[in-house]
Write a protein that holds these residues in place. Structure first.
Motif, PDB file in Angstrom:
ATOM      1  N   PRO A 113       0.808  -1.234   0.000  1.00 32.04           N
ATOM      2  CA  PRO A 113       0.000   0.000   0.000  1.00 32.04           C
ATOM      3  C   PRO A 113       0.835   1.275   0.000  1.00 32.04           C
ATOM      4  O   PRO A 113       0.299   2.353   0.243  1.00 32.04           O
ATOM      5  CB  PRO A 113      -0.822  -0.119   1.286  1.00 32.04           C
ATOM      6  N   CYS A 114       2.142   1.181  -0.262  1.00 36.60           N
ATOM      7  CA  CYS A 114       2.989   2.386  -0.301  1.00 36.60           C
ATOM      8  C   CYS A 114       3.476   2.589  -1.732  1.00 36.60           C
ATOM      9  O   CYS A 114       3.461   1.661  -2.535  1.00 36.60           O
ATOM     10  CB  CYS A 114       4.186   2.195   0.628  1.00 36.60           C
ATOM     11  N   LYS A 115       3.924   3.825  -2.011  1.00 41.23           N
ATOM     12  CA  LYS A 115       4.417   4.103  -3.376  1.00 41.23           C
ATOM     13  C   LYS A 115       5.814   3.534  -3.582  1.00 41.23           C
ATOM     14  O   LYS A 115       6.145   3.036  -4.643  1.00 41.23           O
ATOM     15  CB  LYS A 115       4.505   5.632  -3.560  1.00 41.23           C
ATOM     16  N   TYR A 116       6.662   3.682  -2.574  1.00 42.08           N
ATOM     17  CA  TYR A 116       8.069   3.295  -2.722  1.00 42.08           C
ATOM     18  C   TYR A 116       8.517   2.391  -1.581  1.00 42.08           C
ATOM     19  O   TYR A 116       7.988   2.477  -0.465  1.00 42.08           O
ATOM     20  CB  TYR A 116       8.982   4.532  -2.657  1.00 42.08           C
ATOM     21  N   VAL A 117       9.539   1.584  -1.888  1.00 34.46           N
ATOM     22  CA  VAL A 117      10.265   0.887  -0.824  1.00 34.46           C
ATOM     23  C   VAL A 117      11.707   1.401  -0.886  1.00 34.46           C
ATOM     24  O   VAL A 117      12.305   1.442  -1.966  1.00 34.46           O
ATOM     25  CB  VAL A 117      10.266  -0.647  -1.020  1.00 34.46           C
ATOM     26  N   ILE A 118      12.199   1.825   0.265  1.00 30.85           N
ATOM     27  CA  ILE A 118      13.603   2.251   0.330  1.00 30.85           C
ATOM     28  C   ILE A 118      14.354   1.119   1.030  1.00 30.85           C
ATOM     29  O   ILE A 118      14.023   0.754   2.162  1.00 30.85           O
ATOM     30  CB  ILE A 118      13.723   3.574   1.112  1.00 30.85           C
ATOM     31  N   HIS A 119      15.316   0.565   0.333  1.00 28.43           N
ATOM     32  CA  HIS A 119      16.056  -0.574   0.881  1.00 28.43           C
ATOM     33  C   HIS A 119      17.347  -0.051   1.482  1.00 28.43           C
ATOM     34  O   HIS A 119      18.136   0.600   0.790  1.00 28.43           O
ATOM     35  CB  HIS A 119      16.383  -1.577  -0.225  1.00 28.43           C
ATOM     36  N   THR A 120      17.562  -0.338   2.740  1.00 31.44           N
ATOM     37  CA  THR A 120      18.808   0.101   3.364  1.00 31.44           C
ATOM     38  C   THR A 120      19.459  -1.101   4.029  1.00 31.44           C
ATOM     39  O   THR A 120      18.761  -2.050   4.423  1.00 31.44           O
ATOM     40  CB  THR A 120      18.568   1.254   4.358  1.00 31.44           C
ATOM     41  N   VAL A 121      20.773  -1.049   4.152  1.00 28.45           N
ATOM     42  CA  VAL A 121      21.480  -2.195   4.735  1.00 28.45           C
ATOM     43  C   VAL A 121      22.107  -1.760   6.049  1.00 28.45           C
ATOM     44  O   VAL A 121      23.031  -0.940   6.079  1.00 28.45           O
ATOM     45  CB  VAL A 121      22.568  -2.712   3.766  1.00 28.45           C
ATOM     46  N   GLY A 122      21.562  -2.292   7.127  1.00 30.42           N
ATOM     47  CA  GLY A 122      22.075  -1.940   8.446  1.00 30.42           C
ATOM     48  C   GLY A 122      23.353  -2.701   8.752  1.00 30.42           C
ATOM     49  O   GLY A 122      23.684  -3.693   8.093  1.00 30.42           O
ATOM     50  N   PRO A 123      24.091  -2.232   9.772  1.00 30.59           N
ATOM     51  CA  PRO A 123      25.304  -2.949  10.169  1.00 30.59           C
ATOM     52  C   PRO A 123      24.966  -4.183  11.014  1.00 30.59           C
ATOM     53  O   PRO A 123      23.939  -4.191  11.703  1.00 30.59           O
ATOM     54  CB  PRO A 123      26.031  -1.913  11.036  1.00 30.59           C
ATOM     55  N   ARG A 124      25.815  -5.192  10.927  1.00 35.21           N
ATOM     56  CA  ARG A 124      25.698  -6.303  11.881  1.00 35.21           C
ATOM     57  C   ARG A 124      26.334  -5.848  13.186  1.00 35.21           C
ATOM     58  O   ARG A 124      27.393  -5.191  13.162  1.00 35.21           O
ATOM     59  CB  ARG A 124      26.500  -7.519  11.401  1.00 35.21           C
ATOM     60  N   TRP A 125      25.736  -6.184  14.294  1.00 36.28           N
ATOM     61  CA  TRP A 125      26.285  -5.813  15.607  1.00 36.28           C
ATOM     62  C   TRP A 125      27.511  -6.669  15.908  1.00 36.28           C
ATOM     63  O   TRP A 125      27.424  -7.898  15.910  1.00 36.28           O
ATOM     64  CB  TRP A 125      25.213  -6.004  16.680  1.00 36.28           C
ATOM     65  N   MET A 126      28.654  -5.999  16.116  1.00 39.80           N
ATOM     66  CA  MET A 126      29.885  -6.747  16.412  1.00 39.80           C
ATOM     67  C   MET A 126      30.410  -6.341  17.788  1.00 39.80           C
ATOM     68  O   MET A 126      31.608  -6.460  18.053  1.00 39.80           O
ATOM     69  CB  MET A 126      30.955  -6.441  15.349  1.00 39.80           C
ATOM     70  N   GLY A 127      29.565  -5.787  18.623  1.00 38.66           N
ATOM     71  CA  GLY A 127      30.003  -5.381  19.957  1.00 38.66           C
ATOM     72  C   GLY A 127      30.003  -3.875  20.138  1.00 38.66           C
ATOM     73  O   GLY A 127      30.151  -3.377  21.239  1.00 38.66           O
ATOM     74  N   GLY A 128      29.837  -3.133  19.062  1.00 40.60           N
ATOM     75  CA  GLY A 128      29.649  -1.685  19.188  1.00 40.60           C
ATOM     76  C   GLY A 128      30.901  -0.859  18.938  1.00 40.60           C
ATOM     77  O   GLY A 128      30.841   0.369  18.980  1.00 40.60           O
ATOM     78  N   HIS A 129      32.045  -1.511  18.668  1.00 39.63           N
ATOM     79  CA  HIS A 129      33.271  -0.722  18.496  1.00 39.63           C
ATOM     80  C   HIS A 129      33.747  -0.677  17.047  1.00 39.63           C
ATOM     81  O   HIS A 129      34.858  -0.252  16.775  1.00 39.63           O
ATOM     82  CB  HIS A 129      34.386  -1.270  19.400  1.00 39.63           C
ATOM     83  N   LEU A 130      32.917  -1.112  16.144  1.00 42.84           N
ATOM     84  CA  LEU A 130      33.351  -1.129  14.740  1.00 42.84           C
ATOM     85  C   LEU A 130      32.508  -0.177  13.883  1.00 42.84           C
ATOM     86  O   LEU A 130      32.187  -0.469  12.734  1.00 42.84           O
ATOM     87  CB  LEU A 130      33.293  -2.564  14.189  1.00 42.84           C
ATOM     88  N   GLY A 131      32.129   0.930  14.482  1.00 43.29           N
ATOM     89  CA  GLY A 131      31.407   1.956  13.729  1.00 43.29           C
ATOM     90  C   GLY A 131      29.951   1.602  13.457  1.00 43.29           C
ATOM     91  O   GLY A 131      29.315   2.185  12.571  1.00 43.29           O
ATOM     92  N   GLU A 132      29.390   0.666  14.236  1.00 42.19           N
ATOM     93  CA  GLU A 132      28.005   0.253  13.994  1.00 42.19           C
ATOM     94  C   GLU A 132      27.035   1.441  14.103  1.00 42.19           C
ATOM     95  O   GLU A 132      26.126   1.575  13.298  1.00 42.19           O
ATOM     96  CB  GLU A 132      27.568  -0.836  14.988  1.00 42.19           C
ATOM     97  N   LYS A 133      27.283   2.275  15.122  1.00 38.84           N
ATOM     98  CA  LYS A 133      26.347   3.369  15.366  1.00 38.84           C
ATOM     99  C   LYS A 133      26.325   4.341  14.178  1.00 38.84           C
ATOM    100  O   LYS A 133      25.254   4.759  13.721  1.00 38.84           O
ATOM    101  CB  LYS A 133      26.742   4.105  16.645  1.00 38.84           C
ATOM    102  N   GLU A 134      27.506   4.701  13.679  1.00 36.76           N
ATOM    103  CA  GLU A 134      27.565   5.658  12.563  1.00 36.76           C
ATOM    104  C   GLU A 134      26.898   5.049  11.328  1.00 36.76           C
ATOM    105  O   GLU A 134      26.195   5.730  10.583  1.00 36.76           O
ATOM    106  CB  GLU A 134      29.027   6.020  12.240  1.00 36.76           C
ATOM    107  N   LEU A 135      27.139   3.745  11.120  1.00 42.04           N
ATOM    108  CA  LEU A 135      26.530   3.102   9.951  1.00 42.04           C
ATOM    109  C   LEU A 135      25.006   3.072  10.089  1.00 42.04           C
ATOM    110  O   LEU A 135      24.273   3.295   9.124  1.00 42.04           O
ATOM    111  CB  LEU A 135      27.066   1.672   9.783  1.00 42.04           C
ATOM    112  N   LEU A 136      24.550   2.821  11.309  1.00 39.18           N
ATOM    113  CA  LEU A 136      23.099   2.768  11.509  1.00 39.18           C
ATOM    114  C   LEU A 136      22.494   4.162  11.311  1.00 39.18           C
ATOM    115  O   LEU A 136      21.456   4.318  10.658  1.00 39.18           O
ATOM    116  CB  LEU A 136      22.786   2.222  12.911  1.00 39.18           C
ATOM    117  N   ARG A 137      23.163   5.170  11.837  1.00 35.88           N
ATOM    118  CA  ARG A 137      22.686   6.554  11.627  1.00 35.88           C
ATOM    119  C   ARG A 137      22.608   6.840  10.128  1.00 35.88           C
ATOM    120  O   ARG A 137      21.635   7.420   9.641  1.00 35.88           O
ATOM    121  CB  ARG A 137      23.669   7.570  12.259  1.00 35.88           C
ATOM    122  N   SER A 138      23.641   6.405   9.418  1.00 37.33           N
ATOM    123  CA  SER A 138      23.693   6.661   7.983  1.00 37.33           C
ATOM    124  C   SER A 138      22.506   5.994   7.258  1.00 37.33           C
ATOM    125  O   SER A 138      21.959   6.561   6.309  1.00 37.33           O
ATOM    126  CB  SER A 138      25.043   6.184   7.458  1.00 37.33           C
TER     127      SER A 138
END
Ligand code: AR6
Length: 340
Positions: free
Chosen positions: A68-93
């Protein structure tokens, strides 16, 4: 309400765009990705095959097909590796790129799942915080309605973990209110006696029957009505001016839709709901006493007999006026959210 947290299945959301928590192949998978592909039909996969995959933290857009939506935006989240491999910045992105794509397509309504918080293992409480903060930042400079769709709240233990200080505050203040209430009742029922008496409660005072108003009283009432106090909208607009705030800064900080704000601006007698009135007090960063004054203009009060009010009081007493953080807490405690 610009940012709303809802419990739903994202494939059922009739919005301009829904966001898919995909993998870098963009060729489907489990979780929300599987549900979106199933509900959209095979046309979605065909279009995804033409996109050449997607990097972690990036986003790509397709049509919505049978959804029922016009578009699907596909995004690829980070896999959680403990939080010290830039997961947060990637998720924000993921959130930022998706929102900008939605903006490019002039989407007015967008729904996100909690990216990375399933198969990719990002702790749900932290994933929720990143989502709310990032979307909240975007909404400070853009007009859009964004839904954050929480699917499996039952498995979701955010309340106790993130908000133990609030749980404590609620406990303390609930107890106070309850004790005061008991005392009040004891005083009312047994004015001069020990509280173990079995005497009946005094009858409530009888009300006098309404009588026709004499002419002079009517004239007096006219006079009184002319001296009517400053209204909610008037006080709100005055306080915005006093703070030197632009209207847009205020309604955005209040998580209030622009159209609703113009209505309030143009109607001196506008009666807001309590969450709307509080949202403005938060946006204006009013201390507790002034918050209560503003609420009173709309016919509301803050009390210690409900969790909603205590949570608001908690944030104000801590000087935390971030409406999205307050909403995160309100959601965790199953309360109405601030804004409109
Ligand atoms: N509506 C809204 N939210 C949902 C729905 C739904 N129908 N179904 C699940 N969720 P996940 P990820 C929630 O695993 O962690 C896939 O196989 C779910 O409860 O879907 O980013 C992809 O192909 C959770 O909170 O995505 C990737 O390989 C959130 O959506 C990988 O999983 C995200 O869970 C991506 O993992």
């Amino acid at each position: 309400m610009p940012l709303e947290i809802v419990r739903n299945d994202i494939t059922k959301m009739a919005v301009d765009a829904i966001v898919n928590a995909a993998n870098s192949s963009l060729l489907g998978g489990g979780g929300v990705d599987g549900s979106i592909h199933r509900a959209a039909g095979s046309g979605l996969l065909e279009e995804c095959k033409t996109l050449g995959g997607c990097k972690t933290g990036d986003a790509k857009l397709t049509g919505g097909y049978d959804l029922p939506c016009k578009y699907v935006i596909h995004t690829v989240g980070p896999r959680w590796m403990g939080g010290h491999l830039g997961e947060k910045e990637l998720l924000r992105s993921c959130y930022q790129k998706s929102l900008h794509l939605a903006k490019e397509k002039n989407c007015e309504t967008v729904a996100f799942p909690l990216i990375s918080s399933g198969a990719y293992g990002y702790p749900k409480d932290q994933a929720l915080k990143v989502a709310i903060d990032t979307i909240g930042d975007f909404l400070l400079t853009h007009d859009m309605t964004v839904y954050l769709v929480i699917f499996d709240r039952a498995a979701y233990q955010i309340g106790e973990k993130l908000f133990s200080a609030i749980v404590e505050y609620i406990d303390d203040h609930y107890v106070d209110a309850y004790t005061d209430y008991r005392l009040e009742r004891t005083r009312m029922v047994f004015p001069q006696e020990a509280s173990f008496s079995t005497s009946r409660a005094p009858e409530p005072p009888a009300f006098a029957a309404p009588q026709a108003m004499p002419m002079s009283a009517e004239a007096g009432l006219d006079e009184k009505l002319k001296q009517i106090d400053e209204s909610f909208s008037e006080m709100l607009l005055r306080k915005i001016d006093e703070k030197g705030m632009a209207d847009a800064d205020c309604y955005k900080k209040a998580n209030i839709d622009r159209k609703l704000f113009s209505k309030i601006r143009s109607d001196a007698h506008y009666r807001p709901s309590k969450p709307t009135a509080i949202a403005f007090a938060i946006a204006l960063e009013l201390p507790l006493a002034e918050t209560k004054d503003l609420l009173m203009k709309a016919g509301f009060a803050l009390s210690h007999s409900n969790k909603f009010d205590i949570i608001i009081e908690y944030f104000i007493s801590k000087g935390n006026y971030n409406i999205f953080e307050i909403n995160e807490a309100l959601f965790a405690f199953d309360q109405s959210l601030l804004g409109a």
